[in-house]
Scaffold this active site. Structure first.
Site, PDB file in Angstrom:
ATOM      1  N   LYS A   1      16.501 -10.287   3.390  1.00  0.00           N
ATOM      2  CA  LYS A   1      15.919  -9.852   4.696  1.00  0.00           C
ATOM      3  C   LYS A   1      14.747 -10.569   4.967  1.00  0.00           C
ATOM      4  O   LYS A   1      14.741 -10.825   6.431  1.00  0.00           O
ATOM      5  CB  LYS A   1      15.495  -8.218   4.811  1.00  0.00           C
TER       6      LYS A   1
ATOM      7  N   LYS B   1       9.059  -4.783  -3.792  1.00  0.00           N
ATOM      8  CA  LYS B   1       9.230  -3.224  -3.282  1.00  0.00           C
ATOM      9  C   LYS B   1       8.429  -2.461  -4.256  1.00  0.00           C
ATOM     10  O   LYS B   1       8.587  -2.812  -5.609  1.00  0.00           O
ATOM     11  CB  LYS B   1      10.596  -2.905  -3.287  1.00  0.00           C
TER      12      LYS B   1
ATOM     13  N   GLY C   1       4.752   0.406   4.324  1.00  0.00           N
ATOM     14  CA  GLY C   1       5.052   1.801   4.254  1.00  0.00           C
ATOM     15  C   GLY C   1       6.728   1.545   3.801  1.00  0.00           C
ATOM     16  O   GLY C   1       7.451   0.640   3.938  1.00  0.00           O
ATOM     17  N   ASP C   2       7.324   2.924   3.490  1.00  0.00           N
ATOM     18  CA  ASP C   2       8.714   3.101   3.308  1.00  0.00           C
ATOM     19  C   ASP C   2       8.922   4.526   3.362  1.00  0.00           C
ATOM     20  O   ASP C   2       8.083   5.241   3.842  1.00  0.00           O
ATOM     21  CB  ASP C   2       9.300   2.389   2.216  1.00  0.00           C
TER      22      ASP C   2
ATOM     23  N   ASN D   1      10.475   7.839  10.428  1.00  0.00           N
ATOM     24  CA  ASN D   1       9.905   6.701  11.380  1.00  0.00           C
ATOM     25  C   ASN D   1      10.985   5.824  11.940  1.00  0.00           C
ATOM     26  O   ASN D   1      11.073   5.530  13.189  1.00  0.00           O
ATOM     27  CB  ASN D   1       9.129   5.550  10.509  1.00  0.00           C
TER      28      ASN D   1
ATOM     29  N   SER E   1       5.471  -6.810  10.310  1.00  0.00           N
ATOM     30  CA  SER E   1       4.648  -6.788   9.365  1.00  0.00           C
ATOM     31  C   SER E   1       4.097  -8.255   9.153  1.00  0.00           C
ATOM     32  O   SER E   1       2.799  -8.411   8.779  1.00  0.00           O
ATOM     33  CB  SER E   1       5.134  -6.358   7.936  1.00  0.00           C
TER      34      SER E   1
END
Ligand code: NDP
Ligand code: 2IT
Length: 453
Positions: free
Chosen positions: A118, A130, A169-170, A244, A384
């Site tokens: 990605k 991650k 974030g996630d 979100n 980001s």
């Protein structure tokens, strides 16, 4: 694909399974990528000899650590935290942090692997990583969340840095949690750097980062539809999730003249045949971020809507487009068949790997427009990346500049998918293949340049 390529692919997947026992999500993610890459690298000897895919599917390192914290009743609680640093060939490790009871090493490995492709697709210099913990923020007080975040960062700080690894974030990690973690990093290191993204605007955050993932997924959808002379305007949409990504995807669908019929959470989904307009979306945003409430409350507020519980998902509601924006494997083969039977023309994944392997096959066989998460939800990490640039340059860009950059990045990712995903079958584009190959190529070529390291 020839039979010998098939044997190679099967042997490769078997090896991945053998080396990663009990990690089904990670094996699934590698499987989804490997078939396309094997086809692409046929006749490209260097990629084989240098074992590029084998190396991308083995994280650079995995850090696992204990996170202790004290709850409001003075009980000592122990959680497990991780950071998976998958690949930093094209930039510092970059990717979110997830706090959810379902977090395991397998889940974070799949997410870090996907993130590598990605981030490459965004065109920005970011590697893949991650992190997260099996911590459940639901039902916790603000101070409990603060103490957990501080404890988590007290270990994580030694492994991250603005030029090393930049988390964000996630699921379960939004502005509040990023604030607590950034505050603790700054306190421990005495440094104010761009070590996290998704920060508040007062302390180095970027405009439109909050909106970027959901908006980006709809921009990608718009690009796919436009390539076929079609448009979001006038389309009905089923969306899962209410966090979100889902709420901002819904907002952009409404802004572009579409009608959103559903949203969901882990308890079930709401169906509002009148359409979930901006006022209703704003109510859901407040419900989920401030009041920490449940989607079932929607039907008390907005008449005409229904709630289906028991963890039900919205895929049985007939619509033109679908945006899964909750979590992995939330849309299976049977769900995909239902959507196709009901005439869905496009699916754009706001979540990471929301469609299981059987579902992906159904969408591909039906020749609908199907955008995998690594392409469709890349807008979040792209902004980001822009936040990192602003932090390095010690400045803040204007909203219209950032909006323009996000639109450009999503259009460029769409163009890359077209370049590598064309099938020679009329207008049909295999966006999964396009995204896998375009994402792989840049990382692979950087790895070749470095030799065996
Ligand atoms: P949030 O925490 O804001 O919202 C998550 C939503 O998904 C909630 O509605 C939640 O329901 C639901 N959900 C979570 N887990 C499950 C589950 N196991 N079953 C059913 N529903 C579930 O997260 P985000 O919106 O940030 O993330 C959503 C997805 O988008 C994830 O796949 C994430 O990896 C992906 N993503 C996020 C990006 C970002 O910038 N935030 C960027 C790119 C991808 P409930 O409230 O009941 O838990
Ligand atoms: O899955 C993802 O791309 C994210 N959760 C966002 C990652 C980031 O670094 O902004």
């Amino acid at each position: 694909m020839t039979s010998s390529e098939h044997v190679d692919l099967e042997a490769f997947i078997k090896g991945v399974e053998r080396r990663n026992p009990g990690q089904p999500e990670f094996v699934q993610a590698v499987h989804e990528v490997a078939a396309d890459i094997f086809e692409f690298i046929q006749g490209k000897k260097a990629y084989h000899e240098y074992q590029i895919l084998r190396r991308i599917a083995e994280p650079d390192r995995i850090i696992s650590f204990r996170v202790c914290w004290e709850d409001d009743k003075n009980n000592i609680r122990v959680q497990r935290g991780w950071r998976v640093q998958n690949n930093n060939s094209i930039g510092p490790y970059k990717g979110g942090i997830r706090f959810h009871p379902s977090v395991t090493e397998s889940v974070l490995k799949f997410l870090a692997f996907e993130q590598t492709f990605k981030n490459s697709l965004t065109g920005l210099p970011m590697g893949g990583g991650k992190g997260g913990a099996n911590f459940n923020p639901k039902g916790k007080s603000d101070h409990e969340v603060m103490r957990f975040c501080q404890s988590f960062m007290t270990e994580l700080y030694r492994h991250v840095g603005a030029d090393i690894d930049v988390p964000a974030g996630d699921i379960g990690v939004g502005g509040r949690e990023i604030g607590y973690m950034f505050g603790q990093y700054k306190r421990i290191t005495n440094q104010f750097t761009g070590v996290l993204t998704g920060k508040g605007l007062e302390y180095g955050g970027s405009l439109i980062r909050t909106e970027a993932t959901g908006y980006g997924a709809v921009y990608f959808l718009q690009n796919m539809l436009k390539a076929q002379g079609n448009d979001v305007a006038g389309k009905t949409a089923v969306i899962s999730g209410s966090g979100n990504v889902a709420t901002h995807a819904a907002e952009k669908i409404v802004q572009l003249g579409g009608k959103v019929l559903t949203l969901s959470d882990s308890e079930g989904f709401i169906h509002d045949p009148d359409g979930i307009d901006q006022e209703k979306i704003d109510w859901v945003k407040l419900l989920k971020t401030r009041r920490r409430g449940r989607m079932s409350e929607y039907v008390n507020e907005f008449k005409g809507a229904s709630f289906t519980g028991g963890g039900a998902r919205p895929w049985g509601v007939k619509a033109d487009v679908a945006l899964p924006c909750a979590t992995q494997n939330e849309l299976n083969g049977a769900d995909a068949e239902t959507l196709v039977k009901n005439g869905v023309i496009a699916v754009s994944e706001g979540a990471n790997m929301p469609t299981d392997l059987a579902g992906v096959k159904v969408f591909k066989d039906a020749r609908i427009l199907y955008a995998p998460g690594k392409a469709a939800n890349a807008g979040g990490v792209a902004v980001s990346g822009l936040e990192m640039s602003q932090n390095s340059g010690r400045r803040a860009w204007k909203e219209d500049e950032l909006q323009g950059l996000l639109l450009d990045i999503m259009a460029n990712i769409h163009a890359s998918c077209l370049e590598y995903g064309k099938t020679g079958e009329g207008k049909y584009v295999d966006y999964v293949r396009g995204a896998n190959i375009a994402g792989f190529k840049k990382v692979a070529d950087a790895m070749l340049a470095y030799g065996v390291v």
